[in-house]
Write an enzyme that holds these catalytic residues in place. Structure first.
Site, mmCIF file in Angstrom:
data_model
loop_
_atom_site.group_PDB
_atom_site.id
_atom_site.type_symbol
_atom_site.label_atom_id
_atom_site.label_comp_id
_atom_site.label_asym_id
_atom_site.label_seq_id
_atom_site.Cartn_x
_atom_site.Cartn_y
_atom_site.Cartn_z
ATOM 1 N N TYR A 155 0.858 -1.235 0.039
ATOM 2 C CA TYR A 155 -0.051 -0.036 -0.161
ATOM 3 C C TYR A 155 1.062 1.205 -0.067
ATOM 4 C CZ TYR A 155 -2.557 3.960 2.266
ATOM 5 O OH TYR A 155 -3.104 4.986 2.523
ATOM 6 N N LYS A 159 1.271 4.405 -2.907
ATOM 7 C CA LYS A 159 1.271 5.959 -2.383
ATOM 8 C C LYS A 159 2.438 6.637 -2.759
ATOM 9 C CE LYS A 159 -1.796 7.412 -0.418
ATOM 10 N NZ LYS A 159 -2.827 8.098 -0.875
#
Length: 380
Positions: A155, A159
């Site tokens: 994740y 980002k």
């Protein structure tokens, strides 16, 4: 500054996004329309603080070029908060990349196509780290040297890639001859009134937080920093204004954002907020940290072995343990200098607002007699 501005807020029905919309209505200047874009729409119920501000709810997918083109048409600023958040590995890597990276690139292209001049991206301090070694950062800033080559969660990899894309697009000419100015804001931990991630995790796991002290997997000596959601929202408004009025201050820049919440162990902060309504954490670790890591690695191995037959997703992972057991926090001096950012809400007011929100949540989710059974029933 031009009048009658149109703002787009992706993820505008989410925890942070909804607070951004509230502040745009209450404190925004020269705004005619706010387009609230989300996959799951919830009605906007707050009374407008200013007459003439239209709040328009739009169901939209950031990966869909046609939908985002329509959303961006005639807009002045896009505040992009929408992303898939996954710390346990519940979502496939391909899906995370499609939404968080390709979705961001789709929005950027739509901004160029539709002459949008301001783009504020909600990033995270975890685009920097901590790395898998757990190297600490104490009171860091945007220029602090750090080896971020091995982020523990995919994740956070997505980002970081999305943030880098946003900053690369700064200064591009739009189809109508204008210039797109972009920046990224890096929040840390987040709390506040509304659907905090902590509440979602409790609901998913059927945990009754009022049944007794909650287990701790972060060492009490680990220091971090979290901030109130309203102050993060305020930073987004200031960043958008700066991109429109003084783009040289913000364009192509990343800003770490926090507030005056005490720099301490994160669970100490949550204890300060939650203890008066009956939620608290144990003072010591559930098990010695080395034992927790051993269990996490064994669970990771078990997941790997079971993957061909069953998607076993443990909630204790080496990556999560690294995140919550590493000193990793930054200051907001750059945002003050270039964006004029100062926290809008004090620590005391942030505590009060969050506590009131938790009390309302408790009243909705629990009855005096059914306790945890009612919670498990509702969350199941």
């Amino acid at each position: 500054m031009p009048t009658g501005l149109t703002y787009v807020v992706t993820g505008g029905c989410g925890f942070l996004g909804s607070h951004i919309v509230d502040l745009l209505v209450e404190r925004g200047t020269d705004i005619s329309e706010i387009r609230v874009v989300d996959m799951k729409l919830r009605g906007y119920t707050k009374a407008p603080g200013k007459s003439g501000v239209k709040v328009k709810l739009i169901r939209g997918d950031v990966t869909n070029m046609a939908e985002m083109t329509e959303v961006c048409a005639g807009a002045d600023v896009v505040i992009h908060t929408a992303s898939l958040i996954d710390v346990f590995g519940l979502v496939s890597d391909a899906t995370l990349w499609d939404v968080n990276v390709k979705g961001t690139e789709t929005l950027l292209q739509c901004c160029v196509n539709e002459d949008v001049t301001g783009f504020v991206y909600t990033s995270t301090q975890n685009t920097i780290g901590p790395n898998r070694r757990g190297d600490p950062v104490d009171d860091g800033n945007e220029s602090t040297p750090y080896d971020s080559s091995s982020l523990p969660l995919y994740y956070h990899v997505t980002k970081r890639a999305a943030e880098m894309a946003v900053l690369r697009w700064n200064g591009r000419s739009t189809n109508g001859g204008k210039t797109l100015h972009t920046c990224a804001l890096r929040p840390g931990g987040i709390y506040g009134d509304g659907e905090m991630m902590t509440l979602k995790i409790w609901r998913e796991m059927g945990v009754d937080p009022f049944a007794g002290p909650l287990q701790r997997i972060s060492h009490p000596d680990v220091i971090g920093c979290c901030a109130y959601v309203g102050n993060y929202a305020w930073a987004h408004l200031l960043a958008a204004r700066t991109l429109l009025t003084l783009p040289g201050n913000a364009g192509g820049e990343a800003f770490c954002i926090t507030d005056d919440t005490p720099v301490q162990n994160e669970l100490s902060t949550y204890n300060d907020i939650c203890a008066p309504i009956g939620i608290r954490w144990h003072d010591s670790l559930l098990l010695p940290l080395w034992v927790l890591y051993l269990i996490a690695y064994l669970l990771a191995l078990l997941r790997f072995l079971l993957k061909p037959f069953y998607d076993f997703v443990p909630r204790l992972t080496p990556g999560v343990l690294t995140l919550v057991n590493t000193n990793f926090y930054f200051n907001y001096k750059k945002a003050t200098r270039l964006l004029g950012y100062k926290p809008l809400f004090t620590w005391e007011e942030s505590k009060r607002r969050t506590r009131e929100g938790l009390m309302a949540w408790k009243a909705r989710e629990f009855s005096q007699t059914s306790g945890a059974a009612a919670f498990v029933s509702k969350s199941g």
